[in-house]
Design an enzyme around this catalytic site. Sequence first.
Site, mmCIF file in Angstrom:
data_model
loop_
_atom_site.group_PDB
_atom_site.id
_atom_site.type_symbol
_atom_site.label_atom_id
_atom_site.label_comp_id
_atom_site.label_asym_id
_atom_site.label_seq_id
_atom_site.Cartn_x
_atom_site.Cartn_y
_atom_site.Cartn_z
ATOM 1 N N LYS A 1 -1.172 -2.394 4.785
ATOM 2 C CA LYS A 1 -1.854 -1.423 5.667
ATOM 3 C C LYS A 1 -3.331 -1.267 5.296
ATOM 4 O O LYS A 1 -4.201 -1.281 6.162
ATOM 5 C CB LYS A 1 -1.158 -0.052 5.576
ATOM 6 N N GLY B 1 -0.380 3.201 -2.389
ATOM 7 C CA GLY B 1 -1.390 2.363 -3.035
ATOM 8 C C GLY B 1 -1.812 1.344 -2.001
ATOM 9 O O GLY B 1 -1.036 0.462 -1.646
ATOM 10 N N HIS B 2 -3.009 1.500 -1.457
ATOM 11 C CA HIS B 2 -3.476 0.627 -0.379
ATOM 12 C C HIS B 2 -4.595 -0.265 -0.920
ATOM 13 O O HIS B 2 -5.645 0.220 -1.332
ATOM 14 C CB HIS B 2 -3.968 1.463 0.814
ATOM 15 N N ASP C 1 3.957 -1.061 1.554
ATOM 16 C CA ASP C 1 3.242 -2.199 0.980
ATOM 17 C C ASP C 1 3.143 -3.393 1.923
ATOM 18 O O ASP C 1 3.100 -4.551 1.489
ATOM 19 C CB ASP C 1 3.901 -2.645 -0.354
ATOM 20 N N GLN D 1 3.320 4.620 3.156
ATOM 21 C CA GLN D 1 4.719 4.209 3.005
ATOM 22 C C GLN D 1 5.118 3.343 4.215
ATOM 23 O O GLN D 1 4.263 2.704 4.807
ATOM 24 C CB GLN D 1 5.658 5.428 2.869
HETATM 25 P P1 GDP Z 1 -0.204 -1.233 1.597
HETATM 26 O O1 GDP Z 1 0.406 -0.197 0.729
HETATM 27 O O2 GDP Z 1 0.550 -1.408 2.888
HETATM 28 O O3 GDP Z 1 -1.672 -1.034 1.844
HETATM 29 O O4 GDP Z 1 -0.056 -2.613 0.821
HETATM 30 P P2 GDP Z 1 -0.346 -2.871 -0.747
HETATM 31 O O5 GDP Z 1 -1.800 -2.887 -0.958
HETATM 32 O O6 GDP Z 1 0.463 -1.947 -1.592
HETATM 33 O O7 GDP Z 1 0.324 -4.286 -0.944
HETATM 34 C C1 GDP Z 1 -0.058 -5.391 -0.204
HETATM 35 C C2 GDP Z 1 -0.511 -6.489 -1.188
HETATM 36 O O8 GDP Z 1 -0.607 -7.726 -0.496
HETATM 37 C C3 GDP Z 1 -1.903 -6.223 -1.738
HETATM 38 O O9 GDP Z 1 -1.986 -6.778 -3.016
HETATM 39 C C4 GDP Z 1 -2.798 -6.980 -0.770
HETATM 40 O O10 GDP Z 1 -4.030 -7.372 -1.361
HETATM 41 C C5 GDP Z 1 -1.956 -8.182 -0.455
HETATM 42 N N1 GDP Z 1 -2.095 -8.751 0.892
HETATM 43 C C6 GDP Z 1 -2.353 -8.118 2.071
HETATM 44 N N2 GDP Z 1 -2.293 -9.013 3.092
HETATM 45 C C7 GDP Z 1 -2.000 -10.210 2.534
HETATM 46 C C8 GDP Z 1 -1.757 -11.528 3.067
HETATM 47 O O11 GDP Z 1 -1.807 -11.766 4.265
HETATM 48 N N3 GDP Z 1 -1.461 -12.521 2.177
HETATM 49 C C9 GDP Z 1 -1.386 -12.288 0.832
HETATM 50 N N4 GDP Z 1 -1.066 -13.316 0.048
HETATM 51 N N5 GDP Z 1 -1.601 -11.079 0.300
HETATM 52 C C10 GDP Z 1 -1.890 -10.056 1.145
HETATM 53 P P1 IMO Z 2 2.355 2.523 0.417
HETATM 54 O O1 IMO Z 2 1.583 3.509 1.264
HETATM 55 C C1 IMO Z 2 6.177 1.398 -1.336
HETATM 56 C C2 IMO Z 2 8.886 4.628 -2.505
HETATM 57 C C3 IMO Z 2 9.143 4.817 -3.983
HETATM 58 C C4 IMO Z 2 10.551 5.402 -3.938
HETATM 59 C C5 IMO Z 2 10.536 6.264 -2.698
HETATM 60 C C6 IMO Z 2 10.271 7.732 -2.957
HETATM 61 O O2 IMO Z 2 1.568 1.907 -0.663
HETATM 62 O O3 IMO Z 2 3.075 1.560 1.283
HETATM 63 P P2 IMO Z 2 8.144 9.146 -3.693
HETATM 64 O O4 IMO Z 2 7.177 8.959 -4.826
HETATM 65 O O5 IMO Z 2 7.501 9.114 -2.344
HETATM 66 O O6 IMO Z 2 9.023 10.335 -3.876
HETATM 67 O O7 IMO Z 2 9.129 7.874 -3.793
HETATM 68 O O8 IMO Z 2 9.496 5.748 -1.860
HETATM 69 N N1 IMO Z 2 7.460 4.642 -2.106
HETATM 70 C C7 IMO Z 2 6.767 3.549 -1.766
HETATM 71 N N2 IMO Z 2 7.117 2.265 -1.743
HETATM 72 N N3 IMO Z 2 4.951 1.753 -0.905
HETATM 73 C C8 IMO Z 2 4.590 3.052 -0.877
HETATM 74 O O9 IMO Z 2 3.422 3.478 -0.339
HETATM 75 C C9 IMO Z 2 5.499 4.023 -1.365
HETATM 76 N N4 IMO Z 2 5.459 5.365 -1.505
HETATM 77 C C10 IMO Z 2 6.670 5.741 -1.950
HETATM 78 O O10 IMO Z 2 9.069 3.619 -4.666
HETATM 79 O O11 IMO Z 2 11.482 4.363 -3.730
HETATM 80 MG MG MG Z 3 1.091 0.021 -1.248
#
Ligand code: GDP
Ligand code: IMO
Ligand code: MG
Length: 432
Positions: free
Chosen positions: A16, A40-41, A13, A222
């Site tokens: 990415k 979840g991207h 998270d 991840q």
């Molecule tokens: P990912 O899994 O690495 O793609 O990241 P996620 O989408 O799960 O979580 C990142 C969260 O932070 C999302 O809600 C993005 O919209 C938000 N986000 C990304 N970059 C920034 C930033 O620079 N500032 C803020 N406030 N939010 C951001």
């Molecule tokens: P993105 O790509 C954050 C965590 C889960 C759990 C552990 C194992 O959005 O960054 P799993 O379902 O893979 O067996 O869970 O890994 N986890 C993540 N945490 N971002 C993710 O993906 C994750 N994918 C798995 O919360 O602790």
């Molecule tokens: Mg994510």
Amino acid sequence: MSVDVLLGLQWGDEGKGKIVDVLTPEYSVVARFQGGPNAGHTLEFEGIKHVLHTIPSGIFRKETMNIVGNGVVIDPVTLKKEIDALLKMNVEVNKLLFISRKAHVIIPTHRLLDAASEASKGKEKIGSTLRGIGPTYMDKTGRNGLRVGDIEAADFMERYSRLRNKHIELLNHMEFDYSLDELEGPFFEAIEEMRKLNFVDSEYLINTQIRAHRSILAEGAQGSLLDIDFGSYPFVTSSNTITAGACTGLGIAPGKIGKVFGIFKAYCTRVGSGPFPTELHDATGEAIRQAGREFGATTGRPRRCGWLDLPALKYTIMINGVTDLIMTKPDVLSGFDTIQVCTQYKIDGKVIDYMPFDVVNAKIDPVYTPLKGWKKDLTGITKEEDFPAELKSYIQFLESELNVPVSIVSVGPDRVQTIRRELNYKTETVLH
Ligand code: GDP
Ligand code: IMO
Ligand code: MG
């Protein structure tokens, strides 16, 4: 042409999806190499907020080929939902998306086994996303798995039933109530939809693109601290989330890897169980969670929050061979008088700056360096000169500690809230 890799340096998270979307116009191909719908991207642009789970984050750019590589595990039901949502937005999914025949398929009983396994662990549970990731990778390495290419086989149903029946036997020993019928209906509907997609031998496709000098970006899922080998085992995911995973998950030779973009938040978050040395259980942690809207993009769970952890970052930079750092979400820290950065760990009175073997059981006290916070709202800033002095110092401090340049700073979730830094020195691989 080489393949650049973008991956998370923390527990996932890191942002990415947003940054891959920003960088995509510079690439002809974007490819996911591991993980599955546990990811979840999030992408935000033109007032749209969109979350992708399986499909690469290059899908919104009209000219980019998007490949789901052999290292990914695919749940046809989630994939169908993602595709339906994209079709509604007029994305030409069938033209832009290519799926590896060697990617493994998550079947409904994989999800049931994931849930049953977590339930049996009680307090020791991993906090899995319950998407069937662990059981599917277990079947892959156990040499029982079902692959996308099997969907094209005449005896697909037999192959499916063999695996499902094996799972049912296991579930019968696990005291777990379930109803498979209601899961299998949507699964087979989704399988029929999948047949309309482009199944490819993705290792050939990617290497043909490399030879044709087309630029490729490999998108990690991840984060490195969730890597099956180098993460906080057993509180990890079931794939190699690190740069090496791009080689095995796409069929790319190691020498073909170019830049490695390592992305990190200006603080840390973790969702699910497992060690988190700098976790804040206080009002500061809650303030970061609220300001950063730190709730999971896949499960909606609140993310645990804490200060930036440099021993962990140094470790993941080393394992990945990071050439460029990308920092996200410093805007979330606006308003704090002091921002703490963990520079070392103290374990049983001994101060260390490396990742100890038993990170799960060790009592780790973070050693912090306090840095002055900034008051300014960063979200409207478009150039580096306008950064507050304290943020410039924060970045300088990190670069001197980590020995890798920060080439991009993200100051908000939207595409446009992204600042490329003018680097004073050449970006090159730093050996650690
Ligand atoms: P990912 O899994 O690495 O793609 O990241 P996620 O989408 O799960 O979580 C990142 C969260 O932070 C999302 O809600 C993005 O919209 C938000 N986000 C990304 N970059 C920034 C930033 O620079 N500032 C803020 N406030 N939010 C951001
Ligand atoms: P993105 O790509 C954050 C965590 C889960 C759990 C552990 C194992 O959005 O960054 P799993 O379902 O893979 O067996 O869970 O890994 N986890 C993540 N945490 N971002 C993710 O993906 C994750 N994918 C798995 O919360 O602790
Ligand atoms: Mg994510």
